[in-house]
Design a protein around this motif. Structure first.
Motif, short mmCIF file in Angstrom:
data_model
loop_
_atom_site.label_atom_id
_atom_site.label_comp_id
_atom_site.label_asym_id
_atom_site.label_seq_id
_atom_site.Cartn_x
_atom_site.Cartn_y
_atom_site.Cartn_z
N ASN A 393 7.75 1.38 -18.84
CA ASN A 393 6.97 0.20 -18.97
C ASN A 393 7.58 -0.99 -18.78
N LYS A 408 4.70 -3.60 -17.04
CA LYS A 408 3.60 -3.55 -16.48
C LYS A 408 2.49 -4.20 -17.50
N HIS A 409 1.31 -4.12 -16.87
CA HIS A 409 0.00 -4.69 -17.64
C HIS A 409 -0.12 -4.20 -18.79
N VAL A 431 4.77 -8.16 -11.91
CA VAL A 431 5.51 -8.07 -12.95
C VAL A 431 4.85 -9.07 -14.15
N ASP A 474 4.90 5.09 -7.71
CA ASP A 474 4.14 3.81 -7.69
C ASP A 474 2.68 3.80 -7.97
N GLY A 475 1.91 2.65 -7.97
CA GLY A 475 0.51 2.51 -8.22
C GLY A 475 -0.05 2.81 -6.88
N ASP A 651 -2.89 -1.11 -11.82
CA ASP A 651 -1.83 -0.78 -10.88
C ASP A 651 -1.05 -2.14 -10.72
N ASP A 652 0.21 -1.94 -11.45
CA ASP A 652 1.00 -3.17 -11.19
C ASP A 652 1.81 -2.80 -9.98
N LYS A 655 6.61 1.79 -10.52
CA LYS A 655 6.71 2.72 -11.53
C LYS A 655 7.91 2.75 -12.11
N ARG A 656 8.01 2.30 -13.53
CA ARG A 656 9.33 2.06 -14.35
C ARG A 656 9.80 3.44 -14.59
#
Length: 656
Positions: A393, A408-409, A431, A474-475, A651-652, A655-656
């Motif tokens: 996140n 993230k959003h 971000v 990733d998104g 979709d930011d 991927k954290r």
């Protein structure tokens, strides 16, 4: 010299015993003691045949059908028909096969051995106050260096690296600038320029001027020792040589016995049977393949690619699918800041400073990029009273009495449901930030596709890889944009490490090559038929889980590895087939009585030599390019580019 001879005798006792027995037999024959010579040769050759037969039976019980049966029958048949000199030559050929293989493999293993032999043993330690960072541009006191074993270097030690000297441990350059030869590590032939503060890999060779660096690791934890460990693992592993030779063992044995038996039946002379089988001894099949595989591994090492065994080369040659991680593999893994978009009440510098202050407590790839962008603008991160990284996140930190969230959003929306969605171009990522529960703005970043990624995929298609897929956490929008750029249409985004493992296991075309670089890629690298770790400077876990480690940060080396696998298998199989064809041709000639047993045994040595010389071709590339249709297909696959803009609320781009 005598020491080397004694070492050879201890290593190959059967070879020297056979030579001594042969000299004794020739002496007895010259003295007119023919029966004694025949008995001496017959008993010795028979004993070797029985020993070989016992080993062969043990292998058969274990389920391994080998080629030793031909050698045993050839020795016994030559003894029975009185061709005892031919029997001794066959014994010498079998016992000398190991020595011949070692010699040829030693020549082929040159690059692997070079890595092992040039490990630094001594380091020159300077007083702790010495180094290129001395105030007033004062020169480093070069004469004050103390020679110590490289194993005693500790992180923080200041080391002097003399001209043309190998760097003993990983370190940070203290001098303003220097050049290093990293060809033995990465395969890059040109010297690499480094500036003060840059990381220098152990195993690099310093240029023309002495420099100093600060050690950042011990020898055991340094880059070069990691490479040496991989090389030792690779050189100690055996290629699938037994399986490769055994594919031809049964048919070759049956055909050889058929030719020999037919020659005996037609001629009525049992000597003809022995003369044929003398030329059927299996040394080319047993020696050529090992030499080819070691040659392929050595060629790979010369290109900056460590292959952990010959079985990996065979899998690379047969590979039909390739899966790629995105960040750091198909992209550079170093996202750059595109724009700072503060919300009302915040300035761009304030927003970026707060972001860097929170991100300094994160290990995510974007955190390093945010910190670098802040420093480039002269902004220093502020210390946080508390900080916590929330997996997948973002980060929450208390900075100057204010609660800062970055990530993230959905992470920011937990405190401010009115967070707007960013409008991104393909390939960009965003971000989000909030301060004290209120949306504060966004940082838009972009991680570009590697310039040679599309060409690499085109080359892989030309080398027989039929399916390519991207597996990323990733998104979807960012992943699809990179996939379109490099020519991958099968893009699977938002995956966790376990999802990647399942995706690789489900790919229909096998074997599957998986290419990745980070800790999160270690499980899927281990699960794939061939795992390729990008850049040994990256994750140790990824390197240890992989079957192939690419030392340079260069995705094109993936295609090089596949090409080397194909070339090695072609040479190994070609050498085996060459030996079989020559042996069969000579057996047919011998079946008509034109090649006496002794001449046949000596001729077979020439067949061995031809097969081994052919196998050494694996040290070099074929120089052939992919076919024109494959190149056209690759261009079509890489010609799609999505340039539209779209809102992406969920979709930011990372991927954290």
């Amino acid at each position: 010299m005598w020491r080397r001879i004694r070492g050879a005798v201890r290593r190959y006792p059967l070879v020297f015993t056979t030579v001594l027995v042969g000299l004794a037999v020739l002496t007895l024959q010259a003295a007119g003691a023919g029966p004694a010579a025949a008995w001496t040769a017959g008993l010795y050759a028979g004993a070797v045949a029985l020993k070989t037969a016992a080993e062969m039976l043990r292998n058969i019980r274990a389920g391994n059908w080998g080629l030793d049966i031909l050698a045993v029958i050839a020795i016994l048949s030559t003894v029975v028909v009185g061709e005892y000199l031919a029997a001794l030559i066959i014994v010498l050929m079998l016992s000398g096969g190991e020595a011949l293989e070692d010699y040829a493999a030693g020549r082929a293993r040159g690059e692997l051995d070079a890595l092992l032999n040039r490990a630094p043993q001594v380091a020159h330690r300077l007083p702790s106050q010495a180094g290129g960072s001395l105030p007033g541009n004062r020169r480093i006191p070069r004469g004050a260096a103390e020679d110590i074993p490289a194993t005693e270097v500790a992180p923080g030690d200041i080391l002097l690296i003399k001209p043309a000297e190998v760097v003993p441990v990983d370190g940070v350059l203290l001098d303003p600038a220097a050049e290093f030869d990293e060809s033995s590590l990465t395969g890059e032939p040109l010297p690499v320029a480094r500036k003060a503060g840059a990381t220098v890999m152990s195993g690099s060779v310093n240029g023309a001027h002495a420099v100093s660096l600060r050690a950042t690791a011990t020898t055991a934890d340094s880059q070069y020792q990691r490479i040496v460990a991989l090389v030792r693992e690779a050189s100690a592993s055996r290629a699938p040589l037994v399986r490769l030779a055994d594919r031809f063992a049964v048919p070759f044995t049956l055909v050889s016995l058929l030719i020999a038996g037919t020659a005996w039946a037609v001629s009525g002379d049992p000597v003809r049977f022995a003369e044929v089988l003398v030329l059927a001894t299996p040394c080319p099949l047993l020696i050529a393949a090992p030499v080819a595989f070691v040659g392929g591994m050595s060629r790979a090492a010369r290109s900056g690619i460590i292959v952990k065994g010959g079985a990996v080369l065979e899998q690379l040659a047969r590979a039909r699918s390739a899966a790629f991680d995105k960040t750091g593999t198909l992209t550079y893994g170093r996202p750059g800041l595109v724009s700072v978009n503060p919300a009302p009440g915040f300035s761009p510098d304030e927003l970026l400073s707060l972001a860097a202050s929170a991100e300094q407590y994160s290990s995510h790839v974007l955190a390093a990029s945010v910190l670098a962008a802040a420093r480039n603008r002269g902004l220093q991160p502020a210390p946080a009273d508390t900080a916590q990284e929330v997996t997948a996140n973002g980060v929450e930190a208390l900075i100057g009495g204010r609660t800062v969230r970055i990530g993230k959003h959905r992470f920011i929306a937990e405190t401010d449901p009115q967070v707007p969605s960013a409008d991104l171009s393909p390939g960009q990522m965003v971000v989000y930030l909030s301060v004290d529960g209120r949306f504060a703005g966004t940082l838009v970043m972009s991680d570009a596709a590697r310039t040679n990624a599309a060409a690499t995929l085109t080359q892989l298609h030309g080398l027989g890889i039929r399916d390519t897929v991207m597996l990323t956490g990733d998104g979807p929008a960012t992943a699809r944009a990179i996939g379109n750029t490099v020519g991958i249409t099968d893009v699977r985004a938002g995956l966790l490490p376990e999802d990647k493992v399942r995706a690789v296991a489900a790919l229909p075309l096998r074997p599957v090559v998986m290419v990745g670089d980070g800790v999160n890629d270690a499980p899927v690298l281990a699960a794939a038929d061939v795992g390729i770790a990008m850049g040994a400077r990256g994750s140790t876990a990824a390197s240890e889980s992989a079957d192939v480690v690419i030392m340079a940060d260069d995705v094109s080396k993936v295609a090089t590895a596949v090409e080397i696998g194909l070339r090695t298998m072609q040479v190994a199989l070609g050498s085996i087939r060459l030996g079989i064809v020559l042996s069969l041709a000579l057996m047919l000639v011998a079946s008509f009585g034109y090649i006496p047993a002794v001449a046949g045994a000596l001729t077979q040595e020439l067949v061995d030599l031809a097969a081994i010389l052919n196998a050494l071709r694996a040290l070099h590339g074929s120089g052939r390019r992919p076919s024109r249709p494959a190149r056209r297909q690759g261009r079509r696959r890489t010609g799609i580019m999505d340039t539209g803009r779209r809102p992406c609320p969920a979709d930011d781009g990372f991927k954290r």
